[in-house]
Design a protein around this motif. Structure first.
Motif, PDB file in Angstrom:
ATOM      1  N   PRO A 141      -3.859  10.149  -8.213  1.00  0.00           N
ATOM      2  CA  PRO A 141      -3.261   9.699  -8.882  1.00  0.00           C
ATOM      3  C   PRO A 141      -2.513   8.270  -8.061  1.00  0.00           C
ATOM      4  O   PRO A 141      -1.854   9.723  -6.431  1.00  0.00           O
ATOM      5  CB  PRO A 141      -1.684  11.067  -8.501  1.00  0.00           C
ATOM      6  N   ASN A 142      -1.890   7.659  -8.484  1.00  0.00           N
ATOM      7  CA  ASN A 142      -1.658   6.358  -7.041  1.00  0.00           C
ATOM      8  C   ASN A 142      -2.168   6.394  -6.146  1.00  0.00           C
ATOM      9  O   ASN A 142      -1.335   6.020  -4.986  1.00  0.00           O
ATOM     10  CB  ASN A 142      -0.651   6.500  -6.961  1.00  0.00           C
ATOM     11  N   LEU A 143      -2.832   6.722  -5.625  1.00  0.00           N
ATOM     12  CA  LEU A 143      -3.865   6.465  -3.860  1.00  0.00           C
ATOM     13  C   LEU A 143      -4.777   5.157  -3.667  1.00  0.00           C
ATOM     14  O   LEU A 143      -4.694   4.581  -4.750  1.00  0.00           O
ATOM     15  CB  LEU A 143      -4.629   7.137  -3.529  1.00  0.00           C
ATOM     16  N   GLY A 144      -4.276   4.578  -2.488  1.00  0.00           N
ATOM     17  CA  GLY A 144      -4.680   3.031  -2.337  1.00  0.00           C
ATOM     18  C   GLY A 144      -3.906   1.462  -3.410  1.00  0.00           C
ATOM     19  O   GLY A 144      -4.790   1.019  -3.058  1.00  0.00           O
ATOM     20  N   ASN A 145      -2.694   2.372  -3.223  1.00  0.00           N
ATOM     21  CA  ASN A 145      -2.141   1.098  -3.880  1.00  0.00           C
ATOM     22  C   ASN A 145      -0.993  -0.075  -2.917  1.00  0.00           C
ATOM     23  O   ASN A 145      -1.842   0.199  -1.790  1.00  0.00           O
ATOM     24  CB  ASN A 145      -1.116   1.452  -5.117  1.00  0.00           C
ATOM     25  N   TRP A 146      -1.651  -0.993  -3.556  1.00  0.00           N
ATOM     26  CA  TRP A 146      -1.132  -2.187  -2.692  1.00  0.00           C
ATOM     27  C   TRP A 146       0.144  -2.526  -3.495  1.00  0.00           C
ATOM     28  O   TRP A 146       0.384  -2.835  -4.678  1.00  0.00           O
ATOM     29  CB  TRP A 146      -1.791  -3.256  -2.705  1.00  0.00           C
ATOM     30  N   GLU A 147       1.442  -3.195  -3.214  1.00  0.00           N
ATOM     31  CA  GLU A 147       2.707  -2.971  -3.554  1.00  0.00           C
ATOM     32  C   GLU A 147       3.141  -2.952  -4.651  1.00  0.00           C
ATOM     33  O   GLU A 147       3.330  -3.128  -5.626  1.00  0.00           O
ATOM     34  CB  GLU A 147       2.845  -4.844  -3.487  1.00  0.00           C
TER      35      GLU A 147
END
Length: 288
Positions: free
Chosen positions: A244-250
């Protein structure tokens, strides 16, 4: 095992041997033409790169990182279909997707002493109930006991972490173009090179997608470089969000960094389906 003999019926047997012994050798898994191309691409890097400094990496050893950039042909090894099928069984059940942990070409020069026996997954200092990593050592030259073939301790991945008995080690002797696949929990080390010629291998290591990797992929392959890679390679390098939501950019899937320079984006959920369903149920039950 010969590559031409590997089919669907062999997958179960190969997985069994990998899980039981901690390693398996696939002989002649890569073509001679592909190995030759990789050798040619890496030759100037081996020539220019100084030897390692340290008791672990080896004073008479040359190591080349960021191999997927320095040898584009090595990307074919990274995507070897049979290897990926094994990873789908060993790693994929424990993560949203698995990733490249390391790409490194290793040359043991004559006189290099035996490396200290170790488990690669000890880099993550925590208790483990499943495998965190699988390594593939591709033989760019023949591996023999005399020239420093990788030493392994069968079944030691199932035992305690005490220093193993050297008499129990086996040498992963294999012809050029073969692949030694071993678990991150397998006790192993580089052998002593008592020959007059070097032994050269290429390690491609894969690990669970939510772990911090040995090699920083975003420095090794920044967006300006990674955007030229096939999507299958970019995905393995981590240019995708791990739920869940790991390593997002912006707030979005990092793959957008390969196509957009804007830093103004909405933050978008990236949740496993069971978690997303939990949220939907919560709001339905509470009338929101």
């Amino acid at each position: 095992m010969n590559a031409s003999a590997i089919g669907n019926d062999d997958l179960v047997d190969t997985l069994h041997r990998l899980r039981t012994d901690g390693y398996v050798v696939l002989e002649h898994q890569a073509s001679e033409s592909l190995i030759g191309q990789i050798e040619e691409e890496l030759a100037p890097w081996f020539e220019a790169t100084p030897r390692c400094e340290g008791d672990f990496h080896g004073w008479q050893t040359t190591r080349i990182a960021s191999v997927l950039l320095k040898s584009p042909a090595a990307q074919q090894l990274l995507l070897d279909p049979f290897v990926l099928r094994l990873l789908d069984h060993v790693l994929a059940p424990y993560c949203d997707w698995y990733q490249v942990n390391l790409s490194q070409a290793i040359r043991l020069h004559p006189g290099q002493r035996q490396q200290f026996p170790h488990r690669d997954d000890d880099m993550w200092p925590c208790s483990k109930t499943n495998e965190y990593m699988v390594n593939v050592m591709w033989a760019l030259s023949d591996f023999t006991r005399k020239n420093g073939a990788t030493l392994l301790w069968p079944h030691r991945h199932l035992a305690s972490s005490s220093v193993p008995d050297p008499r129990e080690a086996i040498a992963a002797e294999m012809p050029r173009g073969s692949a030694l696949i071993y678990l991150g929990s397998t006790v192993h080390c580089g052998g002593e090179n008592q020959a007059t010629t070097a032994r050269t291998g290429l390690v491609l290591s894969y690990c669970l997608g939510w772990l911090k990797t040995y090699e920083n992929a975003f420095l090794a392959y920044p967006p300006a470089i990674a955007r030229s890679f096939p999507k299958s390679v970019r995905d393995l390098l981590g240019y995708r969000m791990h739920r869940p939501n790991l390593g997002n950019w912006e707030g979005q899937d990092p793959a957008i960094a390969l196509t957009s320079s804007s830093r103004v984006h909405p933050t978008v959920d990236a949740l496993p389906e069971d978690v997303a369903e939990q949220l939907r149920s919560y709001y339905e039950m509470n009338g929101r």
